[in-house]
Structures are given as C-alpha cells and as structure tokens.
Design an enzyme around this catalytic site. Structure first.
Site, PDB file in Angstrom:
ATOM      1  N   LYS A  51     -41.781  11.825 -42.618  1.00  0.00           N
ATOM      2  CA  LYS A  51     -41.173  12.930 -43.373  1.00  0.00           C
ATOM      3  C   LYS A  51     -40.907  12.468 -44.786  1.00  0.00           C
ATOM      4  O   LYS A  51     -40.676  11.282 -45.030  1.00  0.00           O
ATOM      5  CB  LYS A  51     -39.836  13.342 -42.727  1.00  0.00           C
ATOM      6  CG  LYS A  51     -39.412  14.758 -43.053  1.00  0.00           C
ATOM      7  CD  LYS A  51     -40.129  15.741 -42.142  1.00  0.00           C
ATOM      8  CE  LYS A  51     -39.601  17.137 -42.253  1.00  0.00           C
ATOM      9  NZ  LYS A  51     -39.963  17.920 -41.055  1.00  0.00           N
TER      10      LYS A  51
HETATM   11  N1  GLU Z   1     -42.303  20.582 -41.411  1.00  0.00           N
HETATM   12  C1  GLU Z   1     -42.807  21.070 -40.164  1.00  0.00           C
HETATM   13  C2  GLU Z   1     -42.013  20.493 -39.011  1.00  0.00           C
HETATM   14  O1  GLU Z   1     -40.891  20.100 -39.180  1.00  0.00           O
HETATM   15  C3  GLU Z   1     -44.315  20.885 -40.021  1.00  0.00           C
HETATM   16  C4  GLU Z   1     -44.821  19.489 -40.060  1.00  0.00           C
HETATM   17  C5  GLU Z   1     -46.325  19.381 -40.097  1.00  0.00           C
HETATM   18  O2  GLU Z   1     -47.006  20.368 -39.954  1.00  0.00           O
HETATM   19  O3  GLU Z   1     -46.790  18.248 -40.261  1.00  0.00           O
HETATM   20  O4  GLU Z   1     -42.443  20.495 -37.894  1.00  0.00           O
END
Ligand code: GLU
Length: 418
Positions: free
Chosen positions: A106
C-alpha cells in the site's frame, strides 16, 4: 478508557487470534507480523504560484510470499505509516482469502488533494512515482486506486514509470483508464463485489434481498456503486452519507437520483431534491437498518459506538472500519460481520484481471469480467463460511484462517532465505 487506535496493532491482534485457532507454532507465522519493506519519501512539488511544497509519502510492501505486492495508493491528510502498514497487511490477507497470486502492499501521500489544482496533483503524483520507482513494477509491486485516487491518476503513474523505462508498461498499475489498458468493470468492481457478498450473506441468513433495509456510509467508488447496485437488486437503501453528512428516509431513498447528484460532484449536505432528513455520520451508523455497510475509512465502528449499532449484518466495504474491541461487542450481541478482506475484495480481483490482460496483451469484455468476479467472490465466500462453521468461530476469523493457512503454506514451501 478507550485505547488509542492503532490499525497495525488491530491487524496483529487478529493474526495472533487466527494463529492460535489454527494451532500454529510462532515460527510458522513470525515473519507475517513484519512488513518486508517500508519506504518513506519526500515529494517536492512546484506549486502553481511558483513556491515549493514538500509532501511526505510512503510505500509499504507487506508480503511478496504469494506473488508481487498489490495494493492501492491513497492521498489523505490523515495518512500515517501505521495506517499504511495495516492497509498493506490487509491486502496480503485479502489477496490470500480470494486466492489470487499476489502479496500485499500500500502507498499513501499525506495531502488533502482538494487543496491542490489538478496540475499540482499531477506533478505530485509523477514525483511520488519517481520516488517509489525502485520498488514498483509488474513483477514487483502493482499500485491501484484507493481513497482520493482515480483512473486518471493511475494513468499518470503508468506514464511516469513508462518514461523511465523507455517503453510502455501497462501492467505496472491497475485501475487505469480503459483507453490505456484499464479493464472494463474495474471502476465499479469493489462496489459490485460488496453487492454480491451482501446478497450472499442475506441468502445464507434466510433473509430476502427485496425490501430489506440497508444503510451505507460512503457514496464514492465503493459505497456509491454498492448503493446503486443494491437498490437495483431491490434492497431498500434507507440511509447514505458522504464526507459532508448523510440523508435518511425510512421508506427508502431515491438512490438513482441521489447518486446522479453525487456523481455530478455534489455534496449530500447540499442535496435538496425529495423526501428525506439530514443525518450525521454517527446517526447513519446507528440507524435502524437491517444491513449496515461502512464504506468509508478505518476506525468508524469503534468501542464508543459499537453498543449503539442496531444492524444485524455488517458488510465491511471499507478497509478496517471496525476496531477489534467493537468487533467483540458486535459478535457478543450476535451481529454477523462480513470482514473487509472478503467483502471489499472485488476491486483487487478485477485489478488482477486487468494485470492478467496487460501481461497477455488481450482484453476481456464486461460479461467475462463480471462473471469471473462473481465466481471468485462466491467461491471465497463459501470457503470462509465453511471454515467459520467448521471451527465455530466468527466470519472474520474464518477469513483470516483461510488466508493465514495459505500464507503459511506458501512460506513453508518456499523456505526462509538463505
Ligand atoms: N485499494 C483497493 C483495496 O483496498 C484496491 C487495491 C487493488 O486493486 O490493488 O482493495
């Protein structure tokens, strides 16, 4: 006294509890408690008025045991390293629970994007991309949208990365515009997944979908899409909120009308069209809906509020909306909590489809995307449901146990280097 909230401690506590139920040895899962890499970057940006502002950003890679790290980037003034660490770790567990070949990562920049012009935001995104460049790549770590980031921003990341490489690399990021390698269905995938999981839990609980009441916190990429889709499925959406506040009508809101207003850039506090009352965020969370879908930020359902929550089913559209203490209170009163790592996994599942299309240079149509998404979501739901019954535990523990089992297994097969 209410304990100070630390999302990473929440994650660790949940993993310890799952490991205990699984009967794991400490050394089986010790490494999973630590993110593999944490990068902190300073991002200087030339503002439109010629001055320079420096923003702080992060990219955390929690685990690459089951594949490249995967997870979004958020732009938020309250972002901090413990939040990013937790969000990265939750991605590891999310990808494992739906069994897609990724680890978790992240990123975040501490910024309120509303205070930047689009041109400033673009320069900030490009510089942030340059700063995290050594970590990302289609085989290493693949960012995606999260809070306050969208398809256009993903396009800037893809372009910046490609400029450094000297050739176009669509697979470095997912959630891009369809015209440059994005997947159809990606922008609504998280909300669609929430809709599928909500219908499935109602089905398992023997409650009809039609006319069952639901309150949704958040009217954006997750909550807004879920509101539209659940309304279409016949549920009665009685409350909806955004950052400005919420609206409630016990007889059901006119969701298509409200969402057209919100999607056009309106704030709910300014919505005037129809029959409803204005409510606060806490009033939304504690209103008399059968299903509650928190689809905004972490730490919304906490110890202070949990006793007042009336919903029988909580479907976590957001990441980490319920604290460990609040979870205990909800479970003790018999509420069914469908955990984030399952309920909101639709986004990363379609991100996976996007990446697969990019590295194979082919495209899927809507029907294939949505059909395959549904197959994965329902299969994962079944695995979690069975685990919960087999071990007589909560759905959250069921999901963590399914994921932890897969992670520990992969770690054992690979072994510890050197
Ligand atoms: N930000 C989204 C989540 O928390 C998507 C992450 C992604 O598609 O890599 O799942």
């Amino acid at each position: 006294m209410v304990k100070e909230y630390n999302p990473y401690d929440n994650f660790l506590e949940t993993v310890e509890a799952a490991a205990k139920i699984l009967g794991l040895e400490k050394s089986d899962y010790e490494a999973i408690k630590y993110p593999e890499r944490e990068l902190k970057v300073a991002i200087p940006v030339e503002m439109d008025n010629g001055t320079v502002k420096v923003f702080e950003g992060y990219r955390v890679q929690h685990s690459s045991t089951r594949g490249p790290c995967k997870g979004g980037i958020r732009f938020h003034p309250d972002a901090d390293i413990d939040e990013v660490k937790a969000l990265a770790a939750w991605m590891t567990f999310k990808c494992a629970v739906v069994n897609i070949p990724y680890g978790g990562g992240k990123g975040a920049v501490i910024v309120d994007p509303k205070e930047l012009s689009r041109a400033e935001l673009k320069r900030m995104t490009r510089r942030y991309t340059a700063m995290i460049l050594p970590l990302i790549g289609p085989e290493r770590d693949i960012p995606a949208p999260d809070i306050n980031t969208d398809a256009e921003i993903m396009g800037w990341i893809m372009d910046t990365y490609s400029m450094f490489k000297g050739y176009t690399v669509p697979g470095v990021v997912t959630g891009k515009p369809v015209g440059i390698g994005g997947s159809v269905g990606r922008s609504e995938a998280t909300g669609r997944g929430v809709m599928l999981i909500t219908k499935e839990i109602l089905h398992r609980m023997g409650t009809p979908v039609h006319n069952t009441t639901v309150a949704i916190q958040g009217a954006g990429k997750v909550g807004g899409v879920a509101a539209r889709l659940l309304h279409k499925e016949g549920m009665k959406v009685i409350a909806l909120s955004d950052v400005s506040g919420g609206v409630l009508n016990k007889k059901g809101l006119d969701i298509p009308k409200i969402m057209d207003f919100v999607d056009g850039g309106g704030l709910l506090k300014d919505y005037e069209n129809g029959d409803f009352e204005y409510i606060t965020n806490d009033e939304l969370l504690t209103c008399d809906a059968y299903v509650l879908i928190p689809a905004a930020m972490e730490n919304q359902i906490n110890e202070a509020l949990a006793n007042d929550i009336k919903a029988s089913i909580i479907v976590e559209g957001a990441n980490g909306p319920t604290t460990v203490e609040a979870d205990r209170i909800l479970n003790a009163r018999g509420a069914m909590v469908v955990p984030d790592i399952l309920a909101n996994a639709g986004g990363v599942v379609v991100s996976y489809f996007e990446w697969v299309q990019n590295i194979q240079s082919l495209t899927w149509d809507f029907d294939e995307v949505n059909r395959t998404l549904e197959k994965i979501m329902i299969r994962s739901f079944n695995e979690v449901w069975e685990k919960m019954h087999e071990l007589k535990t909560t759905m959250r523990m069921g999901a963590y146990i399914v994921a932890l089992d897969r992670l520990v297994d992969a770690k054992k097969i690979r072994g510890i280097f050197p």
